[in-house]
Design an enzyme around this catalytic site. Structure first.
Site, mmCIF file in Angstrom:
data_model
loop_
_atom_site.group_PDB
_atom_site.id
_atom_site.type_symbol
_atom_site.label_atom_id
_atom_site.label_comp_id
_atom_site.label_asym_id
_atom_site.label_seq_id
_atom_site.Cartn_x
_atom_site.Cartn_y
_atom_site.Cartn_z
ATOM 1 C CG HIS A 82 98.780 25.142 -21.881
ATOM 2 N ND1 HIS A 82 98.599 24.779 -23.201
ATOM 3 C CD2 HIS A 82 99.081 26.463 -21.891
ATOM 4 C CE1 HIS A 82 98.769 25.839 -23.967
ATOM 5 N NE2 HIS A 82 99.066 26.874 -23.197
ATOM 6 C CG ASP A 161 90.842 30.896 -28.618
ATOM 7 O OD1 ASP A 161 91.150 31.995 -28.135
ATOM 8 O OD2 ASP A 161 91.675 30.067 -29.022
ATOM 9 N NE ARG A 168 93.295 38.534 -28.253
ATOM 10 C CZ ARG A 168 93.859 37.469 -27.654
ATOM 11 N NH1 ARG A 168 93.322 36.272 -27.749
ATOM 12 N NH2 ARG A 168 94.949 37.614 -26.943
ATOM 13 C CB SER A 183 92.887 32.922 -25.703
ATOM 14 O OG SER A 183 93.466 32.153 -26.710
ATOM 15 C CE LYS A 187 93.858 28.157 -27.131
ATOM 16 N NZ LYS A 187 94.396 29.196 -27.962
#
Ligand code: URA
Length: 442
Positions: A82, A161, A168, A183, A187
């Site tokens: 990621h 999320d 947020r 967060s 995922k």
């Protein structure tokens, strides 16, 4: 349990239990706990922080709020990668076929671009016919058959999320390391991987502009991985200039192909090898970094990685002929160059402005609903530290109109600053964070 008590507890700096965090998150997802109470709790987290265990509990509560992808039918240790996002970041297009060629099963979910950052799905859709919405069965079968599949997110992963991130965004509570770390990790965990390699970007084109913040985020995510039994490592890498030279979907696919042919930009090649080596280590395919790099280099040199890209493209309905002949990829009809106004050395590149410039040309989206043009974008001819002569090309814009708006051009021109003194180029790799230690490359 009630929400007011839990908000008060966090406001006073106390630690919440796993059950208390789960109560807040599932209650919020169902709509039993209103926005204003979660906003108050998120603000308390911004001031008081969260312990490592609370952050891991929050991550798993968000994972449990929705569907989870089950990859257990795929043999081997599934390692995901990621990136926290940047400009010109086409690493996945090179890395996925490279590590798959070396034997790591790659079952990846990716997203689309927004604002100044690009998305892997958009880049792959530049290839004619490439499909990014595979059924779960087909996705898993493709990984079993060719070792690699990539999908746009279709199932309802981590709804907590999504809801919390939107909240947020409008309550000034995005900038909290435990909230960001949970967060991102929620995922990744919901998509079923056994182990995770994170590329945390830092610099003026990154979400985390300051190196210290990027390091803290990386360490928090690695700690979540340890506590939830997903072996995780993070590399902190430079985003104070675009990665490679191409920005824009089709242009980035071409640069990825060149990299798999061994002729890519040094920074993209080095980052891919570094992340790839960590993926081979986590998957158990290599036992030392040196042997991992050797295996990857051999897959690059003997053409196995490039062949894997072609096989992957064909399996997802894409035109593999475009990989053999990249000139068949979408191309913009017009070019315009931006040249240097004086001689010297490239002092600084405003990476976010370059990303926004590419977006304004049509390569990216200002809003989620906007459409994009795969053919347009820009090529950067100079990087920070390079010498430049007055009148030399700095950027080539690939345009859909004969001439681009003056304001767009002048913003791009201002994004590249030239110094009359020599400039030291930035270091690409900054830190490696593993479960055991943080190693500085600086
Ligand atoms: N990216 C995410 O996915 N979540 C955050 O909270 C911030 C950036």
């Amino acid at each position: 349990m009630n929400a007011v008590e839990l908000i008060r507890k966090k406001r006073n700096g106390q630690t919440l239990s796993e059950e208390e965090i789960d109560f807040l998150i599932q209650g919020y997802t169902r709509g039993d706990i209103p926005d204003y109470q979660l906003a108050a709790w998120a603000m308390a987290v911004c001031f008081q922080g969260m312990s490592e265990q609370e952050t891991a509990d929050l991550t798993m509560a968000m994972v449990d709020s929705g569907e989870k992808i089950d990859l257990s039918a795929i043999k081997g240790i599934k390692v995901d990668k990621h990136s926290t996002g940047g400009v010109g970041d086409k690493t996945t297009l090179v890395l996925a076929p490279l590590v798959a060629a070396a034997g790591v099963p790659v079952a990846k979910m990716s997203g689309r671009g927004l604002g100044h950052t690009g998305g892997t799905i958009d880049k792959l859709e530049a290839i004619k016919g490439f499909k990014v919405e595979l059924s779960s069965e087909r996705f898993i079968r493709q990984v079993q058959e060719i070792g690699l599949a990539l999908n746009a997110q279709t199932v309802d992963l981590t709804p907590a999320d999504k809801k919390l991130y939107a909240l947020r965004d409008v309550t000034a509570t995005v900038d909290s390391i435990p909230l960001i770390a949970s967060s991102i990790m929620s995922k990744k965990i919901a998509t079923g991987s056994d182990a995770i390699v994170l590329d945390v970007k830092t610099g003026n084109g990154a979400f985390m502009k300051k190196e210290a913040d990027a390091l803290a985020l990386a360490q928090t995510m690695v700690s979540i991985g340890r506590l939830v039994q997903r072996n995780t490592v993070a590399v902190i890498s430079d985003m104070s200039q675009p990665l490679g030279c191409a920005v824009g979907n089709s242009l980035e696919v071409k640069e990825a192909i060149q990299t798999l042919q061994g002729q890519g930009p040094d920074d993209l090649t080095e980052l891919t090898l570094t992340l790839g080596a960590q993926m081979l280590l986590l998957s158990g395919i290599a036992s030392t970094e040196q042997s991992a790099r050797k295996q990857l280099l051999s897959c690059l040199r003997d053409g196995k990685a490039l062949a894997k890209l072609k096989q992957w493209v064909a399996s997802q309905g894409g035109d593999a002929g475009q990989i053999d002949q990249p000139e068949l990829l979408p191309a913009a009809p017009f070019r315009q160059v931006i040249t240097a106004e004086k001689s010297g050395w490239i002092r600084q590149i405003d990476t976010e402005e370059i990303g926004l410039g590419a977006m304004r040309l049509g390569a990216g989206r200002a809003t989620k609903e906007a459409s994009i043009d795969h053919a347009v974008g820009l090529i950067l001819h100079k990087k920070v530290g390079d010498s430049v002569k007055e009148g030399e090309n700095l950027l080539t814009l690939h345009l859909r109109h004969q001439e681009e708006d003056r304001e767009v051009i002048s913003r791009l021109q201002r994004a590249i600053q030239i110094s009359s003194e020599p400039v030291k180029p930035p270091t690409l790799l900054k830190y490696l964070v593993t479960q055991a230690e943080t190693i500085s490359f600086l």
